[in-house]
Design a protein around this motif. Structure first.
Motif, mmCIF file in Angstrom:
data_model
loop_
_atom_site.group_PDB
_atom_site.id
_atom_site.type_symbol
_atom_site.label_atom_id
_atom_site.label_comp_id
_atom_site.label_asym_id
_atom_site.label_seq_id
_atom_site.Cartn_x
_atom_site.Cartn_y
_atom_site.Cartn_z
ATOM 1 N N ILE A 67 0.840 -1.201 0.000
ATOM 2 C CA ILE A 67 0.000 0.000 0.000
ATOM 3 C C ILE A 67 0.879 1.257 0.000
ATOM 4 O O ILE A 67 0.589 2.224 -0.712
ATOM 5 C CB ILE A 67 -0.966 0.005 1.213
ATOM 6 C CG1 ILE A 67 -2.023 -1.085 1.019
ATOM 7 C CG2 ILE A 67 -1.632 1.366 1.389
ATOM 8 C CD1 ILE A 67 -2.988 -1.241 2.172
ATOM 9 N N VAL A 68 1.962 1.234 0.779
ATOM 10 C CA VAL A 68 2.877 2.377 0.816
ATOM 11 C C VAL A 68 3.429 2.659 -0.577
ATOM 12 O O VAL A 68 3.479 3.800 -1.032
ATOM 13 C CB VAL A 68 4.027 2.125 1.823
ATOM 14 C CG1 VAL A 68 5.155 3.141 1.639
ATOM 15 C CG2 VAL A 68 3.497 2.174 3.248
ATOM 16 N N SER A 69 3.824 1.588 -1.282
ATOM 17 C CA SER A 69 4.372 1.726 -2.634
ATOM 18 C C SER A 69 3.323 2.303 -3.601
ATOM 19 O O SER A 69 3.615 3.207 -4.385
ATOM 20 C CB SER A 69 4.858 0.365 -3.133
ATOM 21 O OG SER A 69 5.299 0.454 -4.458
ATOM 22 N N LEU A 70 2.086 1.780 -3.521
ATOM 23 C CA LEU A 70 1.009 2.264 -4.395
ATOM 24 C C LEU A 70 0.637 3.718 -4.093
ATOM 25 O O LEU A 70 0.400 4.519 -5.001
ATOM 26 C CB LEU A 70 -0.226 1.369 -4.250
ATOM 27 C CG LEU A 70 -0.131 -0.026 -4.870
ATOM 28 C CD1 LEU A 70 -1.295 -0.904 -4.410
ATOM 29 C CD2 LEU A 70 -0.117 0.066 -6.401
ATOM 30 N N ALA A 71 0.588 4.059 -2.790
ATOM 31 C CA ALA A 71 0.247 5.432 -2.390
ATOM 32 C C ALA A 71 1.308 6.409 -2.869
ATOM 33 O O ALA A 71 1.003 7.494 -3.368
ATOM 34 C CB ALA A 71 0.090 5.520 -0.871
ATOM 35 N N ARG A 72 2.595 5.999 -2.746
ATOM 36 C CA ARG A 72 3.689 6.854 -3.196
ATOM 37 C C ARG A 72 3.643 7.054 -4.711
ATOM 38 O O ARG A 72 3.834 8.167 -5.218
ATOM 39 C CB ARG A 72 5.026 6.233 -2.782
ATOM 40 C CG ARG A 72 6.210 7.164 -2.984
ATOM 41 C CD ARG A 72 7.489 6.580 -2.423
ATOM 42 N NE ARG A 72 7.511 6.655 -0.963
ATOM 43 C CZ ARG A 72 7.706 5.627 -0.160
ATOM 44 N NH1 ARG A 72 7.877 4.421 -0.658
ATOM 45 N NH2 ARG A 72 7.738 5.774 1.145
ATOM 46 N N GLN A 73 3.340 5.971 -5.417
ATOM 47 C CA GLN A 73 3.230 6.035 -6.879
ATOM 48 C C GLN A 73 2.073 6.956 -7.296
ATOM 49 O O GLN A 73 2.215 7.770 -8.208
ATOM 50 C CB GLN A 73 3.007 4.611 -7.413
ATOM 51 C CG GLN A 73 3.064 4.490 -8.918
ATOM 52 C CD GLN A 73 2.836 3.035 -9.333
ATOM 53 O OE1 GLN A 73 3.199 2.100 -8.612
ATOM 54 N NE2 GLN A 73 2.211 2.839 -10.476
ATOM 55 N N SER A 74 0.940 6.818 -6.619
ATOM 56 C CA SER A 74 -0.227 7.653 -6.941
ATOM 57 C C SER A 74 0.048 9.121 -6.642
ATOM 58 O O SER A 74 -0.353 10.006 -7.408
ATOM 59 C CB SER A 74 -1.446 7.194 -6.129
ATOM 60 O OG SER A 74 -1.820 5.881 -6.492
ATOM 61 N N LEU A 75 0.733 9.377 -5.538
ATOM 62 C CA LEU A 75 1.069 10.748 -5.153
ATOM 63 C C LEU A 75 1.996 11.382 -6.182
ATOM 64 O O LEU A 75 1.819 12.544 -6.579
ATOM 65 C CB LEU A 75 1.727 10.738 -3.772
ATOM 66 C CG LEU A 75 1.784 12.046 -2.993
ATOM 67 C CD1 LEU A 75 0.401 12.639 -2.792
ATOM 68 C CD2 LEU A 75 2.448 11.826 -1.641
ATOM 69 N N ARG A 76 2.970 10.599 -6.652
ATOM 70 C CA ARG A 76 3.894 11.080 -7.676
ATOM 71 C C ARG A 76 3.144 11.408 -8.967
ATOM 72 O O ARG A 76 3.392 12.416 -9.621
ATOM 73 C CB ARG A 76 4.974 10.029 -7.947
ATOM 74 C CG ARG A 76 6.193 10.584 -8.687
ATOM 75 C CD ARG A 76 7.244 9.512 -8.916
ATOM 76 N NE ARG A 76 7.685 8.903 -7.673
ATOM 77 C CZ ARG A 76 7.563 7.605 -7.384
ATOM 78 N NH1 ARG A 76 7.014 6.777 -8.254
ATOM 79 N NH2 ARG A 76 7.993 7.132 -6.244
ATOM 80 N N GLY A 77 2.180 10.545 -9.310
ATOM 81 C CA GLY A 77 1.370 10.784 -10.509
ATOM 82 C C GLY A 77 0.559 12.070 -10.402
ATOM 83 O O GLY A 77 0.449 12.834 -11.366
ATOM 84 N N LEU A 78 -0.004 12.316 -9.215
ATOM 85 C CA LEU A 78 -0.765 13.558 -8.987
ATOM 86 C C LEU A 78 0.130 14.777 -9.143
ATOM 87 O O LEU A 78 -0.264 15.779 -9.752
ATOM 88 C CB LEU A 78 -1.377 13.558 -7.577
ATOM 89 C CG LEU A 78 -2.665 12.765 -7.347
ATOM 90 C CD1 LEU A 78 -3.038 12.808 -5.874
ATOM 91 C CD2 LEU A 78 -3.815 13.312 -8.186
ATOM 92 N N GLN A 79 1.323 14.685 -8.583
ATOM 93 C CA GLN A 79 2.251 15.822 -8.639
ATOM 94 C C GLN A 79 2.699 16.098 -10.072
ATOM 95 O O GLN A 79 2.800 17.253 -10.486
ATOM 96 C CB GLN A 79 3.461 15.545 -7.737
ATOM 97 C CG GLN A 79 3.120 15.603 -6.255
ATOM 98 C CD GLN A 79 4.207 15.042 -5.372
ATOM 99 O OE1 GLN A 79 5.101 14.308 -5.827
ATOM 100 N NE2 GLN A 79 4.153 15.374 -4.080
ATOM 101 N N GLU A 80 2.938 15.030 -10.843
ATOM 102 C CA GLU A 80 3.342 15.201 -12.242
ATOM 103 C C GLU A 80 2.212 15.819 -13.056
ATOM 104 O O GLU A 80 2.442 16.684 -13.911
ATOM 105 C CB GLU A 80 3.753 13.849 -12.834
ATOM 106 C CG GLU A 80 5.101 13.359 -12.330
ATOM 107 C CD GLU A 80 5.402 11.926 -12.751
ATOM 108 O OE1 GLU A 80 4.547 11.314 -13.450
ATOM 109 O OE2 GLU A 80 6.482 11.415 -12.372
#
Length: 358
Positions: A67-80
């Motif tokens: 979940i930590v990995s998925l949340a970090r990936q999603s957050l990065r996508g939002l920022q991009e």
């Protein structure tokens, strides 16, 4: 049921995913998988701030590595995505020729109570950490925050204003267009003020104004630098440039005429014209200047005095490239060029043009 939510997302069946999550929220509201997919649902519903909040909370509170990995990936996508949108908006904002002009973005002071909430919003808009944002927002005087193309500054400025963070922007061209007259002395004060002054071509003439035309008064100190010989820590002689004194300036603004009447303590001819200062020839320059300032106070009791030039200068002096475009209209004897003179004219000019900025 979480697997069914995952399948619904794979098939982009967000309506079904929302229905399942609604049920899961009642049954297992603290389940990190429920929270993660709720974040995903917010994301596809264009509620990006809500999604970001959930992802950050998961990173803070969850130990499940997947979940930590998925949340970090999603957050990065939002920022991009946000960065792409921002760049697109800035490109559009600077597409018009007049939006590519050099300008400045100025932050206005906030009360301590307002700064707490404002720093959070400021950090989000300017992509800063909250601590840095809190240090940048001013409490007592204007802060020159950014220079660049005015279209980009306007883009940021409008976002800041919408977040109740007071600011304004102006072009250097607006400052350059202001006419400046160097006041030699007052010839008369009633029924109109008659002022003997020099224009920008150093031609002597006179100007008559109504005192009611004066919309603002800007006062400031400009340092006078001298080269001195001093001893270093080892006792060796060395040459240093130090502040030896200050020149006092007072600008009277005529907004209707888009011009500034500029007085300074060394340039004013105290023994000429209207007798404002008795025994002017026997007084020191400081006594004469203080007497002249008191007399101007009496003529303009309702006019606001802007006296925060020095803290503004602290935020502007390192902007050498921008200041090099500003003619200072200050005629102090300088052995070396200094940014102080242009910074004062910028400050005074911003006070003049601010009421006209749409």
């Amino acid at each position: 049921m979480i697997e069914q939510v995952a399948i619904a997302f794979e098939h982009k069946d967000y309506q079904r995913a929302a229905k399942l999550l609604k049920q899961l929220q009642k049954e297992s509201p603290e389940n990190p998988w429920v929270q993660y997919y709720l974040g995903r649902l917010h994301e596809v519903s264009e509620k990006r701030q809500d999604a970001e909040k959930i992802y950050r909370q998961l990173l803070r509170d969850t130990t499940n590595s997947k979940i930590v990995s998925l949340a970090r990936q999603s957050l990065r996508g939002l920022q991009e995505m946000e960065q792409e949108q921002r760049q697109r908006a800035i490109s559009q904002a600077t597409a018009q020729p007049n939006n590519t002009e050099l300008g400045v973005l100025v932050l206005e002071p906030l009360s301590t109570e307002m700064k707490i909430e404002a720093s959070r919003k400021f950090a989000q808009i300017m992509q800063l950490d909250p601590y840095t944002a809190r240090l940048i927002l001013p409490s007592r005087s204007w802060r020159l925050y950014r220079t660049g193309q005015v279209g980009e500054l306007k883009f940021y400025g409008e976002q800041l204003q919408q977040a109740s963070i007071p600011c304004f922007w102006a072009t250097i061209a607006q400052i350059q267009q202001i006419q400046v007259y160097q006041v030699k002395y007052f010839q008369a004060s009633t029924p109109q003020a008659t002022i003997v002054c020099c224009n920008e071509a150093n031609q002597l003439g006179s100007l008559s104004i109504e005192w009611s035309e004066v919309t603002a008064r800007v006062v400031g100190l400009l340092p006078i630098f001298e080269e001195v010989v001093d001893r270093d820590v080892r006792g060796k002689l060395e040459r240093k440039t130090q502040i030896q004194d200050y020149a006092q300036f007072c600008d009277l603004h005529l907004l209707g005429r888009r011009c500034i009447l500029r007085l300074d303590d060394n340039g004013y001819e105290y023994q000429q014209g209207l007798e404002i200062i008795p025994q002017a020839s026997q007084n020191t320059i400081r006594i004469n200047w203080n007497s002249l300032s008191t007399w101007i106070d009496q003529q303009l009791p309702q006019v606001k005095i802007w006296s925060d030039f020095t803290p503004f200068a602290d935020t502007a002096l390192d902007q050498t490239e921008m200041l090099s475009h500003i003619k200072s209209h200050i005629h102090l004897f300088r052995r070396e060029q200094t940014n102080w003179d242009s910074a004062f004219h910028l400050y005074s000019g911003l006070v003049l043009v601010k009421p006209t900025i749409k």
